[in-house]
Scaffold this motif. Structure first.
Motif, mmCIF file in Angstrom:
data_model
loop_
_atom_site.group_PDB
_atom_site.id
_atom_site.type_symbol
_atom_site.label_atom_id
_atom_site.label_comp_id
_atom_site.label_asym_id
_atom_site.label_seq_id
_atom_site.Cartn_x
_atom_site.Cartn_y
_atom_site.Cartn_z
ATOM 1 N N GLN A 196 9.569 7.013 6.223
ATOM 2 C CA GLN A 196 9.187 7.274 7.268
ATOM 3 C C GLN A 196 8.511 5.708 7.607
ATOM 4 O O GLN A 196 8.475 4.722 8.716
ATOM 5 C CB GLN A 196 9.229 7.986 8.032
ATOM 6 N N LEU A 197 7.454 5.654 6.872
ATOM 7 C CA LEU A 197 6.438 4.497 7.300
ATOM 8 C C LEU A 197 7.149 3.108 6.522
ATOM 9 O O LEU A 197 6.255 2.112 7.292
ATOM 10 C CB LEU A 197 5.275 4.876 6.273
ATOM 11 N N GLN A 198 7.288 3.043 5.543
ATOM 12 C CA GLN A 198 8.205 1.737 5.456
ATOM 13 C C GLN A 198 9.550 1.520 6.309
ATOM 14 O O GLN A 198 9.492 0.395 6.691
ATOM 15 C CB GLN A 198 8.648 2.299 3.643
ATOM 16 N N PHE A 199 10.214 2.564 6.740
ATOM 17 C CA PHE A 199 11.029 2.348 8.136
ATOM 18 C C PHE A 199 10.202 1.695 9.340
ATOM 19 O O PHE A 199 10.724 0.517 9.910
ATOM 20 C CB PHE A 199 12.352 3.176 8.417
ATOM 21 N N MET A 200 9.168 1.938 9.280
ATOM 22 C CA MET A 200 8.099 1.778 10.460
ATOM 23 C C MET A 200 8.009 0.134 10.514
ATOM 24 O O MET A 200 8.078 -0.242 11.267
ATOM 25 C CB MET A 200 7.199 2.435 11.242
ATOM 26 N N ILE A 201 7.300 -0.184 9.475
ATOM 27 C CA ILE A 201 6.475 -1.086 9.101
ATOM 28 C C ILE A 201 8.164 -2.622 8.601
ATOM 29 O O ILE A 201 7.498 -3.146 9.388
ATOM 30 C CB ILE A 201 6.235 -1.217 7.251
ATOM 31 N N ASP A 239 -1.678 11.362 3.510
ATOM 32 C CA ASP A 239 -2.680 12.270 5.081
ATOM 33 C C ASP A 239 -3.668 11.398 5.657
ATOM 34 O O ASP A 239 -3.805 11.095 6.477
ATOM 35 C CB ASP A 239 -2.867 13.324 4.417
ATOM 36 N N PHE A 240 -4.243 10.037 4.997
ATOM 37 C CA PHE A 240 -4.890 8.927 5.785
ATOM 38 C C PHE A 240 -4.013 8.135 6.119
ATOM 39 O O PHE A 240 -4.316 7.184 6.852
ATOM 40 C CB PHE A 240 -5.704 8.746 4.139
ATOM 41 N N LEU A 241 -2.570 7.169 5.161
ATOM 42 C CA LEU A 241 -2.627 6.256 5.239
ATOM 43 C C LEU A 241 -1.751 6.542 5.889
ATOM 44 O O LEU A 241 -1.853 4.910 7.315
ATOM 45 C CB LEU A 241 -1.534 5.847 4.087
ATOM 46 N N PHE A 242 -1.399 7.588 5.924
ATOM 47 C CA PHE A 242 0.282 7.140 7.562
ATOM 48 C C PHE A 242 -0.600 7.325 8.831
ATOM 49 O O PHE A 242 -0.120 6.056 9.316
ATOM 50 C CB PHE A 242 1.110 8.953 7.587
ATOM 51 N N PRO A 243 -1.601 8.074 9.574
ATOM 52 C CA PRO A 243 -1.737 8.012 10.908
ATOM 53 C C PRO A 243 -2.130 6.027 10.585
ATOM 54 O O PRO A 243 -2.917 5.259 11.989
ATOM 55 C CB PRO A 243 -2.771 8.654 11.217
ATOM 56 N N GLU A 244 -2.996 6.225 9.948
ATOM 57 C CA GLU A 244 -3.909 4.817 9.857
ATOM 58 C C GLU A 244 -2.790 3.393 9.777
ATOM 59 O O GLU A 244 -2.446 2.154 10.604
ATOM 60 C CB GLU A 244 -4.810 4.771 8.649
ATOM 61 N N LEU A 245 -1.716 3.458 9.113
ATOM 62 C CA LEU A 245 -0.987 2.603 9.312
ATOM 63 C C LEU A 245 0.355 2.505 10.765
ATOM 64 O O LEU A 245 0.262 1.645 11.154
ATOM 65 C CB LEU A 245 0.015 2.755 7.809
ATOM 66 N N VAL A 302 0.672 -1.114 -0.161
ATOM 67 C CA VAL A 302 -0.204 0.215 -0.075
ATOM 68 C C VAL A 302 1.196 1.103 0.209
ATOM 69 O O VAL A 302 0.489 2.142 -0.755
ATOM 70 C CB VAL A 302 -1.104 -0.139 1.565
ATOM 71 N N ILE A 303 1.373 0.877 0.586
ATOM 72 C CA ILE A 303 2.674 2.152 0.917
ATOM 73 C C ILE A 303 3.822 2.346 -0.174
ATOM 74 O O ILE A 303 3.773 3.464 -0.850
ATOM 75 C CB ILE A 303 4.005 1.916 1.862
ATOM 76 N N GLU A 304 3.676 1.430 -0.983
ATOM 77 C CA GLU A 304 4.609 1.292 -2.417
ATOM 78 C C GLU A 304 3.523 2.352 -3.731
ATOM 79 O O GLU A 304 4.031 3.127 -4.273
ATOM 80 C CB GLU A 304 4.955 0.625 -2.667
ATOM 81 N N ARG A 305 2.588 2.058 -3.073
ATOM 82 C CA ARG A 305 1.148 2.239 -4.338
ATOM 83 C C ARG A 305 0.751 3.418 -4.099
ATOM 84 O O ARG A 305 0.016 3.891 -4.631
ATOM 85 C CB ARG A 305 0.513 1.416 -4.790
ATOM 86 N N CYS A 306 1.054 4.046 -2.753
ATOM 87 C CA CYS A 306 0.370 5.641 -2.504
ATOM 88 C C CYS A 306 1.069 6.517 -3.791
ATOM 89 O O CYS A 306 2.792 6.909 -3.960
ATOM 90 C CB CYS A 306 0.835 6.141 -1.012
ATOM 91 N N ASP A 307 0.248 7.544 -4.239
ATOM 92 C CA ASP A 307 0.102 8.287 -5.010
ATOM 93 C C ASP A 307 0.444 9.601 -4.856
ATOM 94 O O ASP A 307 0.807 10.966 -5.992
ATOM 95 C CB ASP A 307 -0.173 8.269 -6.455
ATOM 96 N N THR A 308 0.141 10.038 -3.761
ATOM 97 C CA THR A 308 -0.678 11.519 -3.423
ATOM 98 C C THR A 308 -1.184 11.438 -2.234
ATOM 99 O O THR A 308 -1.466 10.376 -1.328
ATOM 100 C CB THR A 308 -2.693 12.068 -4.165
#
Length: 181
Positions: free
Chosen positions: A115-120, A30-36, A19-25
């Motif tokens: 940062q999201l990738q590093f966290m996951i 803004d939606f994904l970061f807090p949710e993940l 999902v992170i890799e497919r994030c385009d906008t």
């Protein structure tokens, strides 16, 4: 059971990376970061806790398992008490959203995705740390060594990586314009 919980955690992590890799906008970010972040900090920890409990129970002798099964935990002193100062009619922003808003002021979208990738998947940091160390040595930054980067936050590593990336791109553009003149 333990292997299924482990597989579930791995699947969640892999799907999160996809999902992170497919994030385009930026709106998606803004939606994904807090949710993940919430999934990482809460859901994955609960699954890991369950897995540890299953593994622990498997190691117990049969006599101790019987003792646990016969124990009455309903008279426990631990009870959750709601925060009396909190107004039940007011929804507070979740801490993950507050964290994201803070990080967003200090990073650009590509850095936030890293940062999201590093966290996951923390192992992904190694490639970025190696690049930072190499570029820092070229630039003469003596404190950006592996030992210092290991203790750095995901924010610092991702931002340093993008600092050197942008610097390298601008140097390449300058060299191209000099060659073309």
């Amino acid at each position: 059971m333990s292997d299924r919980l482990s597989h579930l955690q791995d699947k969640i992590r892999q799907d999160a990376l996809t999902v992170i890799e497919r994030c385009d906008t930026e709106d998606e970010l803004d939606f994904l970061f807090p949710e993940l972040t919430r999934i990482h900090d809460h859901d994955l920890l609960v699954l890991e806790s369950w897995q540890n409990q299953v593994d622990w129970m498997r190691l117990l002798p049969a006599s101790e398992v019987k003792l646990l099964q016969s124990a009455d935990f309903s008279n426990s002193d631990a009870t959750a008490t709601p925060d009396a100062s909190a107004d039940p009619n007011v929804l507070a922003e979740p801490p993950e959203q507050l964290l994201y808003e803070n990080l967003k002021q200090k990073s650009h979208p590509a850095s936030l995705l890293n940062q999201l990738q590093f966290m996951i998947k923390p192992q992904l940091r190694q490639e970025w740390e190696t690049y930072i160390t190499q570029q820092a040595a070229i630039a003469g930054y003596k404190t950006l060594v592996p030992a210092n980067l290991e203790g750095a936050s995901n924010l610092a590593v991702a931002n340093l990586y993008w600092y050197f990336q942008v610097r390298d791109e601008s140097e390449e553009e300058t060299e191209q314009s000099v060659k073309n003149t």
